[in-house]
Design an enzyme around this catalytic site. Sequence first.
Site, PDB file in Angstrom:
ATOM      1  N   ASP A  13      -3.405   6.835  -4.405  1.00 31.48           N
ATOM      2  CA  ASP A  13      -2.961   6.179  -3.172  1.00 31.48           C
ATOM      3  C   ASP A  13      -3.060   4.662  -3.221  1.00 31.48           C
ATOM      4  OD1 ASP A  13      -2.560   8.761  -2.202  1.00 31.48           O
ATOM      5  OD2 ASP A  13      -4.603   8.869  -1.409  1.00 31.48           O
ATOM      6  N   LYS A  16       1.545   3.148  -5.284  1.00 23.72           N
ATOM      7  CA  LYS A  16       2.473   3.334  -6.411  1.00 23.72           C
ATOM      8  C   LYS A  16       3.905   3.516  -5.914  1.00 23.72           C
ATOM      9  CE  LYS A  16       0.005   6.869  -7.713  1.00 23.72           C
ATOM     10  NZ  LYS A  16      -1.150   6.754  -6.812  1.00 23.72           N
ATOM     11  N   GLY A  40       1.530  12.021  -2.968  1.00 22.68           N
ATOM     12  CA  GLY A  40       2.256  11.608  -1.772  1.00 22.68           C
ATOM     13  C   GLY A  40       2.529  10.128  -1.930  1.00 22.68           C
ATOM     14  N   HIS A  41       3.760   9.796  -2.274  1.00 19.48           N
ATOM     15  CA  HIS A  41       4.114   8.404  -2.551  1.00 19.48           C
ATOM     16  C   HIS A  41       4.987   7.873  -1.417  1.00 19.48           C
ATOM     17  CE1 HIS A  41       3.378   8.961  -7.169  1.00 19.48           C
ATOM     18  NE2 HIS A  41       2.321   9.209  -6.431  1.00 19.48           N
ATOM     19  N   GLN A 225      -1.386  10.214  -8.846  1.00 17.03           N
ATOM     20  CA  GLN A 225      -2.851  10.148  -8.791  1.00 17.03           C
ATOM     21  C   GLN A 225      -3.330   8.822  -9.387  1.00 17.03           C
ATOM     22  OE1 GLN A 225      -1.494  13.499 -10.145  1.00 17.03           O
ATOM     23  NE2 GLN A 225      -1.235  13.687  -7.960  1.00 17.03           N
TER      24      GLN A 225
HETATM   25  P1  GDP Z   1       0.646   6.119  -3.546  1.00 18.27           P
HETATM   26  O1  GDP Z   1       0.221   7.531  -3.565  1.00 18.27           O
HETATM   27  O2  GDP Z   1      -0.025   5.295  -4.605  1.00 18.27           O
HETATM   28  O3  GDP Z   1       2.138   5.940  -3.588  1.00 18.27           O
HETATM   29  O4  GDP Z   1       0.154   5.515  -2.167  1.00 18.27           O
HETATM   30  P2  GDP Z   1       0.313   6.228  -0.719  1.00 18.27           P
HETATM   31  O5  GDP Z   1       1.733   6.155  -0.304  1.00 18.27           O
HETATM   32  O6  GDP Z   1      -0.332   7.552  -0.699  1.00 18.27           O
HETATM   33  O7  GDP Z   1      -0.615   5.307   0.162  1.00 18.27           O
HETATM   34  C1  GDP Z   1      -0.384   3.952   0.277  1.00 18.27           C
HETATM   35  C2  GDP Z   1      -0.188   3.603   1.767  1.00 18.27           C
HETATM   36  O8  GDP Z   1      -0.280   2.213   1.927  1.00 18.27           O
HETATM   37  C3  GDP Z   1       1.157   3.993   2.303  1.00 18.27           C
HETATM   38  O9  GDP Z   1       1.041   4.290   3.662  1.00 18.27           O
HETATM   39  C4  GDP Z   1       1.990   2.731   2.088  1.00 18.27           C
HETATM   40  O10 GDP Z   1       3.080   2.640   2.989  1.00 18.27           O
HETATM   41  C5  GDP Z   1       0.958   1.678   2.386  1.00 18.27           C
HETATM   42  N1  GDP Z   1       1.088   0.423   1.656  1.00 18.27           N
HETATM   43  C6  GDP Z   1       1.551   0.177   0.395  1.00 18.27           C
HETATM   44  N2  GDP Z   1       1.369  -1.118   0.070  1.00 18.27           N
HETATM   45  C7  GDP Z   1       0.784  -1.702   1.150  1.00 18.27           C
HETATM   46  C8  GDP Z   1       0.324  -3.028   1.422  1.00 18.27           C
HETATM   47  O11 GDP Z   1       0.389  -3.939   0.608  1.00 18.27           O
HETATM   48  N3  GDP Z   1      -0.247  -3.233   2.658  1.00 18.27           N
HETATM   49  C9  GDP Z   1      -0.372  -2.246   3.583  1.00 18.27           C
HETATM   50  N4  GDP Z   1      -0.941  -2.551   4.747  1.00 18.27           N
HETATM   51  N5  GDP Z   1       0.037  -0.992   3.341  1.00 18.27           N
HETATM   52  C10 GDP Z   1       0.601  -0.731   2.144  1.00 18.27           C
HETATM   53  P1  IMO Z   2      -1.129  10.135  -5.266  1.00 20.75           P
HETATM   54  O1  IMO Z   2      -0.112  10.307  -6.367  1.00 20.75           O
HETATM   55  C1  IMO Z   2      -5.197  10.780  -3.930  1.00 20.75           C
HETATM   56  C2  IMO Z   2      -7.192  14.411  -5.366  1.00 20.75           C
HETATM   57  C3  IMO Z   2      -7.537  15.472  -4.356  1.00 20.75           C
HETATM   58  C4  IMO Z   2      -8.787  16.045  -4.994  1.00 20.75           C
HETATM   59  C5  IMO Z   2      -8.464  15.987  -6.478  1.00 20.75           C
HETATM   60  C6  IMO Z   2      -7.929  17.283  -7.044  1.00 20.75           C
HETATM   61  O2  IMO Z   2      -0.537  10.155  -3.914  1.00 20.75           O
HETATM   62  O3  IMO Z   2      -1.984   8.952  -5.523  1.00 20.75           O
HETATM   63  P2  IMO Z   2      -5.592  18.545  -6.866  1.00 20.75           P
HETATM   64  O4  IMO Z   2      -4.835  19.035  -5.683  1.00 20.75           O
HETATM   65  O5  IMO Z   2      -4.847  17.549  -7.696  1.00 20.75           O
HETATM   66  O6  IMO Z   2      -6.167  19.644  -7.692  1.00 20.75           O
HETATM   67  O7  IMO Z   2      -6.882  17.773  -6.242  1.00 20.75           O
HETATM   68  O8  IMO Z   2      -7.491  14.975  -6.627  1.00 20.75           O
HETATM   69  N1  IMO Z   2      -5.777  14.003  -5.389  1.00 20.75           N
HETATM   70  C7  IMO Z   2      -5.319  12.841  -4.909  1.00 20.75           C
HETATM   71  N2  IMO Z   2      -5.947  11.849  -4.265  1.00 20.75           N
HETATM   72  N3  IMO Z   2      -3.899  10.654  -4.241  1.00 20.75           N
HETATM   73  C8  IMO Z   2      -3.252  11.622  -4.916  1.00 20.75           C
HETATM   74  O9  IMO Z   2      -1.992  11.474  -5.359  1.00 20.75           O
HETATM   75  C9  IMO Z   2      -3.955  12.804  -5.247  1.00 20.75           C
HETATM   76  N4  IMO Z   2      -3.624  13.950  -5.887  1.00 20.75           N
HETATM   77  C10 IMO Z   2      -4.745  14.670  -5.981  1.00 20.75           C
HETATM   78  O10 IMO Z   2      -7.784  14.925  -3.091  1.00 20.75           O
HETATM   79  O11 IMO Z   2      -9.878  15.189  -4.761  1.00 20.75           O
HETATM   80 MG    MG Z   3      -0.520   8.975  -2.267  1.00 21.64          MG
END
Ligand code: GDP
Ligand code: IMO
Ligand code: MG
Length: 427
Positions: A13, A16, A40-41, A225
């Site tokens: 998270d 990415k 979840g991107h 991840q």
């Molecule tokens: P990912 O899994 O690495 O793609 O990240 P996620 O989408 O799960 O979580 C990142 C969250 O931060 C999302 O809600 C994005 O919309 C938000 N986000 C990404 N870059 C920024 C930033 O620079 N500032 C803020 N405030 N939010 C951001």
């Molecule tokens: P993105 O790509 C954050 C975590 C789960 C758990 C561990 C194992 O959005 O960054 P799994 O379901 O993969 O067997 O769970 O990994 N986990 C993540 N945490 N971002 C993710 O993906 C994750 N994908 C798995 O919460 O701790």
């Molecule tokens: Mg994510």
Amino acid sequence: MPTTSVFGAQWGDEGKGKLIDLLARDADVIVRYQGGANAGHTVVVGSEKYVLHLIPSGILHPGKVNVIANGVAVDPLKFLEEVEGLRARGVRVDGNGLKLSATAHVIFEHHRLIDQLSERWRGEGRIGTTGRGIGPCYADKAARTGLRVADLLDNSYCRTRLRAALAEKNALIERVHGERPLDLEGQLDRYTALAERLRPFVGDTGALVRAAAKAGKRILFEGAQGAMLDIDGGTYPFVTSSNTGANGIAAGASFPARGIERVIGIAKAYCTRVGEGPFPTEQDNPTGERIRKQGNEYGSTTGRPRRCGWFDAVAVRYALELSGADGWIVTNLDVLSGFPSVQAAARYRHEGQERRDWPAELPRLDGVEPLYQSFPGWTEDITRVRKYADLPAAARNYVEALEREVGAPILMLSVGPEREQVIPRGP
Ligand code: GDP
Ligand code: IMO
Ligand code: MG
């Protein structure tokens, strides 16, 4: 753009999705090579927010080829749901712009069920998985009892293999976990029907990506991840079941490692983690709550509140080293606005000794204490800043300290979820 790997340098998270969407403008092919719908991107385009789970984050740019390579664990239901969800929002998704590997392993309903039952079985020792069947699917892949997308498409072969697999899984579900077994015929019918809907997308994605590289196309590998959740390098057993960094590309995309020309890690200006497991700089206190509130830190896949803490340069340094990163991108810097002071750890103390290296030999990280440095905070809203020199001096001071401690150049900073909310690292 050289052939580029972008991966998470923390516990997932890191932002990415946002960065891949941005970099995809200059790419021809965007490739997911590991993980599955546990990811979840998030991509924000104007007032529209998209959360992508299996489909690469390049899908919002017309004319690109998005690839789900052989190393991904593919749930056909989630895949089709995502395709339909995007189409319903007017995004063009077809077999030209989206390719699914014939040799990717398939997540079945029994994988999801066993993921959840195993978590219940582990009790206090649970991992806190996303419940998406990731671990059980990769376990079957390694045990050679899994089915691949191509196996699913071959109706009679699929029935033979799935029948054999389910007989064993049903025994586990029933006799170990005391739950109702899955109906064999029902599952066979369901998955053979789903297979037909996958067919237009399926191909040899390894050959496609290698040929694209030879033809001089620009390739972007999208990690899911993060390095600290990597099955080999992460905080085992509290990890996911794949190799998350550039280290996963060769096997997961059937693309030679030496073909990767540029490697970029992504890390937040603080740190979060979802699920169980060690998190040295966690702030399980009002500071962590404030980070969660300001950063809206709730899981994109499960909605769970993310654990929050200060930036950990020991972990990020290690993550970048593992993948041989050329540099990194700091995200969510805007979230720290308003804190009277901000902290970061660049060293740990363990048994009276200070160390800068990640303590991989300590399986549980017991007794590891982060040593924090404190920096003056800033109050300005920085979400509209587009030039490095326009950031408040305190923010620059913090960023430069992170860069120094991590020991790798920061290439860009992100100050909000939207595409244009980025700042090139300038003087
Ligand atoms: P990912 O899994 O690495 O793609 O990240 P996620 O989408 O799960 O979580 C990142 C969250 O931060 C999302 O809600 C994005 O919309 C938000 N986000 C990404 N870059 C920024 C930033 O620079 N500032 C803020 N405030 N939010 C951001
Ligand atoms: P993105 O790509 C954050 C975590 C789960 C758990 C561990 C194992 O959005 O960054 P799994 O379901 O993969 O067997 O769970 O990994 N986990 C993540 N945490 N971002 C993710 O993906 C994750 N994908 C798995 O919460 O701790
Ligand atoms: Mg994510």
